[in-house]
Design an enzyme around this catalytic site. Structure first.
Site, PDB file in Angstrom:
ATOM      1  N   PRO A   1       0.786  -1.231   0.000  1.00 32.88           N
ATOM      2  CA  PRO A   1       0.000   0.000   0.000  1.00 32.88           C
ATOM      3  C   PRO A   1       0.819   1.283   0.000  1.00 32.88           C
ATOM      4  CG  PRO A   1      -0.096  -1.104   2.135  1.00 32.88           C
ATOM      5  CD  PRO A   1       0.537  -2.061   1.173  1.00 32.88           C
ATOM      6  N   ASN A   2       0.326   2.226  -0.782  1.00 35.42           N
ATOM      7  CA  ASN A   2       0.838   3.599  -0.904  1.00 35.42           C
ATOM      8  C   ASN A   2       2.108   3.707  -1.743  1.00 35.42           C
ATOM      9  OD1 ASN A   2      -1.204   4.946   0.719  1.00 35.42           O
ATOM     10  ND2 ASN A   2      -0.313   3.843   2.449  1.00 35.42           N
TER      11      ASN A   2
ATOM     12  N   ARG B   1       5.616  12.117  -3.026  1.00 37.48           N
ATOM     13  CA  ARG B   1       5.592  12.574  -1.636  1.00 37.48           C
ATOM     14  C   ARG B   1       6.793  12.004  -0.892  1.00 37.48           C
ATOM     15  NH1 ARG B   1       0.923  13.175  -3.203  1.00 37.48           N
ATOM     16  NH2 ARG B   1      -1.000  13.856  -2.266  1.00 37.48           N
TER      17      ARG B   1
ATOM     18  N   TYR C   1      11.823   8.250   0.746  1.00 35.90           N
ATOM     19  CA  TYR C   1      11.638   7.168  -0.227  1.00 35.90           C
ATOM     20  C   TYR C   1      12.290   7.446  -1.589  1.00 35.90           C
ATOM     21  CZ  TYR C   1       8.251   5.663   3.254  1.00 35.90           C
ATOM     22  OH  TYR C   1       7.663   5.268   4.426  1.00 35.90           O
TER      23      TYR C   1
ATOM     24  N   ASN D   1       7.897  -5.863  -1.355  1.00 31.32           N
ATOM     25  CA  ASN D   1       7.909  -4.724  -0.446  1.00 31.32           C
ATOM     26  C   ASN D   1       6.485  -4.644   0.102  1.00 31.32           C
ATOM     27  OD1 ASN D   1       7.865  -2.370   0.965  1.00 31.32           O
ATOM     28  ND2 ASN D   1       8.996  -1.176  -0.564  1.00 31.32           N
TER      29      ASN D   1
ATOM     30  N   ALA E   1       3.401  -1.065   4.702  1.00 28.61           N
ATOM     31  CA  ALA E   1       2.922  -1.111   6.094  1.00 28.61           C
ATOM     32  C   ALA E   1       2.384  -2.486   6.489  1.00 28.61           C
ATOM     33  CB  ALA E   1       1.850  -0.052   6.306  1.00 28.61           C
TER      34      ALA E   1
ATOM     35  N   HIS F   1       4.269  -4.832   8.797  1.00 29.84           N
ATOM     36  CA  HIS F   1       4.250  -4.628  10.247  1.00 29.84           C
ATOM     37  C   HIS F   1       2.974  -5.142  10.900  1.00 29.84           C
ATOM     38  CE1 HIS F   1       7.593  -2.171   9.162  1.00 29.84           C
ATOM     39  NE2 HIS F   1       6.857  -1.250   8.601  1.00 29.84           N
TER      40      HIS F   1
ATOM     41  N   ASP G   1       1.465 -15.973   6.637  1.00 22.67           N
ATOM     42  CA  ASP G   1       0.976 -17.330   6.373  1.00 22.67           C
ATOM     43  C   ASP G   1       1.087 -17.671   4.892  1.00 22.67           C
ATOM     44  OD1 ASP G   1       0.403 -17.683   9.043  1.00 22.67           O
ATOM     45  OD2 ASP G   1      -1.756 -17.359   8.836  1.00 22.67           O
TER      46      ASP G   1
ATOM     47  N   GLU H   1      12.355 -10.048   1.196  1.00 20.21           N
ATOM     48  CA  GLU H   1      11.630  -8.888   1.728  1.00 20.21           C
ATOM     49  C   GLU H   1      12.467  -7.647   1.431  1.00 20.21           C
ATOM     50  OE1 GLU H   1      11.174  -8.897   5.979  1.00 20.21           O
ATOM     51  OE2 GLU H   1      10.031  -7.017   5.988  1.00 20.21           O
TER      52      GLU H   1
ATOM     53  N   HIS I   1      12.671  -3.235   1.517  1.00 20.91           N
ATOM     54  CA  HIS I   1      12.173  -1.916   1.920  1.00 20.91           C
ATOM     55  C   HIS I   1      13.092  -0.849   1.363  1.00 20.91           C
ATOM     56  CE1 HIS I   1       9.220  -3.558   4.718  1.00 20.91           C
ATOM     57  NE2 HIS I   1      10.154  -4.432   5.054  1.00 20.91           N
ATOM     58  N   LEU I   2      12.506   0.233   0.914  1.00 23.80           N
ATOM     59  CA  LEU I   2      13.305   1.373   0.435  1.00 23.80           C
ATOM     60  C   LEU I   2      14.088   1.995   1.584  1.00 23.80           C
ATOM     61  CD1 LEU I   2      10.354   2.759  -1.591  1.00 23.80           C
ATOM     62  CD2 LEU I   2      12.560   2.308  -2.663  1.00 23.80           C
ATOM     63  N   SER I   3      13.388   2.254   2.668  1.00 24.15           N
ATOM     64  CA  SER I   3      14.020   2.816   3.870  1.00 24.15           C
ATOM     65  C   SER I   3      14.491   1.664   4.760  1.00 24.15           C
ATOM     66  CB  SER I   3      13.009   3.690   4.621  1.00 24.15           C
ATOM     67  OG  SER I   3      11.935   2.892   5.106  1.00 24.15           O
TER      68      SER I   3
ATOM     69  N   ARG J   1      13.834   3.551  12.064  1.00 26.00           N
ATOM     70  CA  ARG J   1      12.706   4.498  12.092  1.00 26.00           C
ATOM     71  C   ARG J   1      11.872   4.271  13.359  1.00 26.00           C
ATOM     72  NH1 ARG J   1       9.892   4.556   6.395  1.00 26.00           N
ATOM     73  NH2 ARG J   1       8.921   6.389   7.367  1.00 26.00           N
TER      74      ARG J   1
ATOM     75  N   ARG K   1       7.654   0.317  13.336  1.00 26.64           N
ATOM     76  CA  ARG K   1       8.154  -0.297  12.091  1.00 26.64           C
ATOM     77  C   ARG K   1       9.215  -1.360  12.364  1.00 26.64           C
ATOM     78  NH1 ARG K   1       6.153   3.254   8.142  1.00 26.64           N
ATOM     79  NH2 ARG K   1       5.978   5.383   8.933  1.00 26.64           N
TER      80      ARG K   1
HETATM   81  O1  CA2 Z   1      10.749   1.636   3.253  1.00 24.77           O
HETATM   82  C1  CA2 Z   1       9.842   0.980   2.730  1.00 24.77           C
HETATM   83  O2  CA2 Z   1       9.922   0.532   1.592  1.00 24.77           O
HETATM   84  C2  CA2 Z   1       8.535   0.760   3.491  1.00 24.77           C
HETATM   85  O3  CA2 Z   1       8.067  -0.547   3.163  1.00 24.77           O
HETATM   86  C3  CA2 Z   1       7.570   1.808   3.010  1.00 24.77           C
HETATM   87  C4  CA2 Z   1       6.241   1.784   3.753  1.00 24.77           C
HETATM   88  C5  CA2 Z   1       6.454   1.810   5.261  1.00 24.77           C
HETATM   89  O4  CA2 Z   1       5.216   1.638   5.928  1.00 24.77           O
HETATM   90  C6  CA2 Z   1       7.406   0.725   5.719  1.00 24.77           C
HETATM   91  O5  CA2 Z   1       7.627   0.866   7.110  1.00 24.77           O
HETATM   92  C7  CA2 Z   1       8.731   0.832   4.998  1.00 24.77           C
HETATM   93  C8  CA2 Z   1       5.404   2.997   3.362  1.00 24.77           C
HETATM   94  C9  CA2 Z   1       5.123   3.101   1.909  1.00 24.77           C
HETATM   95  C10 CA2 Z   1       4.485   4.423   1.654  1.00 24.77           C
HETATM   96  O6  CA2 Z   1       4.977   4.906   0.445  1.00 24.77           O
HETATM   97  C11 CA2 Z   1       4.876   6.242   0.234  1.00 24.77           C
HETATM   98  C12 CA2 Z   1       5.478   6.704  -0.895  1.00 24.77           C
HETATM   99  C13 CA2 Z   1       5.464   8.036  -1.175  1.00 24.77           C
HETATM  100  C14 CA2 Z   1       4.813   8.907  -0.334  1.00 24.77           C
HETATM  101  C15 CA2 Z   1       4.206   8.436   0.798  1.00 24.77           C
HETATM  102  C16 CA2 Z   1       4.229   7.099   1.088  1.00 24.77           C
END
Ligand code: CA2
Length: 148
Positions: free
Chosen positions: A13-14, A21, A26, A75, A78, A81, A88, A99, A101-103, A108, A112
């Site tokens: 998601p997102n 953003r 990211y 990836n 959220a 978490h 499963d 797995e 993650h960008l960050s 953080r 997370r």
């Molecule tokens: O670092 C990552 O890739 C995360 O999976 C990104 C998730 C976050 O909940 C994880 O803890 C770490 C959030 C993705 C939201 O992506 C956005 C991208 C642009 C602007 C806002 C949110």
């Protein structure tokens, strides 16, 4: 390794908002830019690159990967978490699971720090921004070759 290896790259998601953003967290690449990086890194292997905001859709795609993929990169965003359902579903796979993650979630907020995905994954890549997707494709190809 066969040229026809299929690697699923699933995004939660997102992540469709990437580039628009929070570039300080990211990066500036859009998800389309990242897909292109994966295609280039994959060479002759086939990339199936998808994003959804829906947990059940991710579960459906993981189940699809059981039949169709030689490796899976996820990836979970959220849902990593929060989602026992993702854990499963991933546990049913016998292919390598990475797995991604960008960050670096460990650096953080505390919420997370736990991942339901990590314990079902072969390995984890985090904190390298969009380049992490290329690293994950390379890692997936290495694992597929090891198993061939
Ligand atoms: O670092 C990552 O890739 C995360 O999976 C990104 C998730 C976050 O909940 C994880 O803890 C770490 C959030 C993705 C939201 O992506 C956005 C991208 C642009 C602007 C806002 C949110």
């Amino acid at each position: 390794m066969s040229d026809t290896s299929v690697i699923y790259v699933l995004n939660g998601p997102n992540l469709n908002l990437l580039g628009a953003r929070e570039p300080e967290i990211y990066g500036r690449d859009t998800l389309a830019d990242i897909e292109q990086r994966c295609l280039t890194a994959a060479g002759d292997a086939r990339i199936v690159f998808r994003q959804t905001n829906h947990e059940g859709v991710l579960v459906d795609w993981i189940q699809e990967a059981r039949e169709k993929a030689q490796a899976l990169i996820i990836n979970p965003a959220a849902y990593g978490h929060t989602s026992v359902a993702l854990h499963d579903a991933l546990k049913t796979l016998t292919i390598p699971v990475i797995e991604l993650h960008l960050s670096n979630p460990a650096a953080r907020e505390a919420f997370r720090h736990h991942s339901y995905v990590s314990s079902a994954a072969t390995g984890v890549i985090a904190g390298f921004g969009a380049a992490g997707y290329e690293l994950a494709v390379q890692a997936a190809l290495t694992k597929v070759r090891e198993r061939a």
